[in-house]
Design an enzyme around this catalytic site. Sequence first.
Site, mmCIF file in Angstrom:
data_model
loop_
_atom_site.group_PDB
_atom_site.id
_atom_site.type_symbol
_atom_site.label_atom_id
_atom_site.label_comp_id
_atom_site.label_asym_id
_atom_site.label_seq_id
_atom_site.Cartn_x
_atom_site.Cartn_y
_atom_site.Cartn_z
ATOM 1 N N SER A 160 -8.815 62.506 -1.598
ATOM 2 C CA SER A 160 -9.266 63.672 -2.345
ATOM 3 C C SER A 160 -10.797 63.658 -2.499
ATOM 4 C CB SER A 160 -8.546 63.730 -3.697
ATOM 5 O OG SER A 160 -8.752 64.951 -4.344
ATOM 6 N N ASP A 260 -1.077 71.905 0.178
ATOM 7 C CA ASP A 260 -2.238 71.441 -0.577
ATOM 8 C C ASP A 260 -3.363 72.447 -0.374
ATOM 9 O OD1 ASP A 260 -4.437 70.110 -1.633
ATOM 10 O OD2 ASP A 260 -4.258 68.340 -0.359
ATOM 11 N N HIS A 290 -0.573 67.597 -2.551
ATOM 12 C CA HIS A 290 -1.713 66.772 -2.918
ATOM 13 C C HIS A 290 -1.261 65.710 -3.932
ATOM 14 C CE1 HIS A 290 -6.156 66.357 -3.053
ATOM 15 N NE2 HIS A 290 -5.910 65.816 -4.251
#
Length: 318
Positions: A160, A260, A290
């Site tokens: 991320s 995501d 995610h």
Amino acid sequence: MRYDYPLDPELAAAAALIPPVDLSDPAAARAAQAREVAERVAAVDGAGVAVGEVVAPGPRGAPDVPLRTYRPEGAAGPLPVVYSLHGGGFVVGSPDVDHAFNLWLCRELDAVVVSPDYRLAPEHPFPAGLEDCYAGLCLLANADAGLDVAADRIAVLGDSSGAGMATALTMLARDRGGPGIRFQYLGSPALDDRVDTPSARAFTDTPVWTRRLALHTWEAYLGAGVPGGEGVSPYAAPARAGAAGLRGLPPAYVAVMAYDPLRDEGVDYARALLAAGVPTELHLFPGTFHGAAAVEYAGVVRRMRDETVTVLRRALAR
């Protein structure tokens, strides 16, 4: 909460139990996360790994940077390094969040794993966290630091925002003539402050991460009104680099999740790396969202973890 996406059945069951992420009060979010992960850290099996801490001299005018280190017990000689940058939308996170994962990587790869406790936004916006990560990278390559690592076998890894930080770090090290990085492993990377890809527009109510959260965290990292505007640095948002800015980077592996908001910026970035002549592997995992990697029992997550080890082991080989 139920989601109207064709998630992997094992992941769908877990997603229904995950509470919405709230980052509106960063201090409260950090405190809540710290309470949650403290129990996991206390319960995890650390057998076979020596966990320690070193401190890197901080950037000019900034505090020193704590680095958590993981080294296989009894391992002799300089070992390869995985420089593991935690995620958290630039706003939350610490080495504790990835503690179990870093222990596992250390054992599986017979490598030193190092996790910097970099400064967080909005109190410390870009480039504070990135400069902290660079300071830690420089310490890894310093033979006098006593870490007994192979400075020519360093991989950066992140998930991320940590993945966005990792690839920005490779650009910064290249441009400053800093320590060499052999490989970059990017999981669900946050790379584009514009948040305007097809997946970002489509996935507004997906598990864990949404377009609203992405917009909020870019504002925290770059400053109010800055994201999406002119002049955003590619060191902040690597999607801004363009092909010329990506040439000469180390080989990359990019993993993206099917449902995501960040999916397409990861795909676009992998294609841009390839266009710049950077050897790149891209894998889109079906039925995932995610943060799905936290659901360790799911079959698709086990495949992701197996692939992580395979890719890193190959990249760090002599």
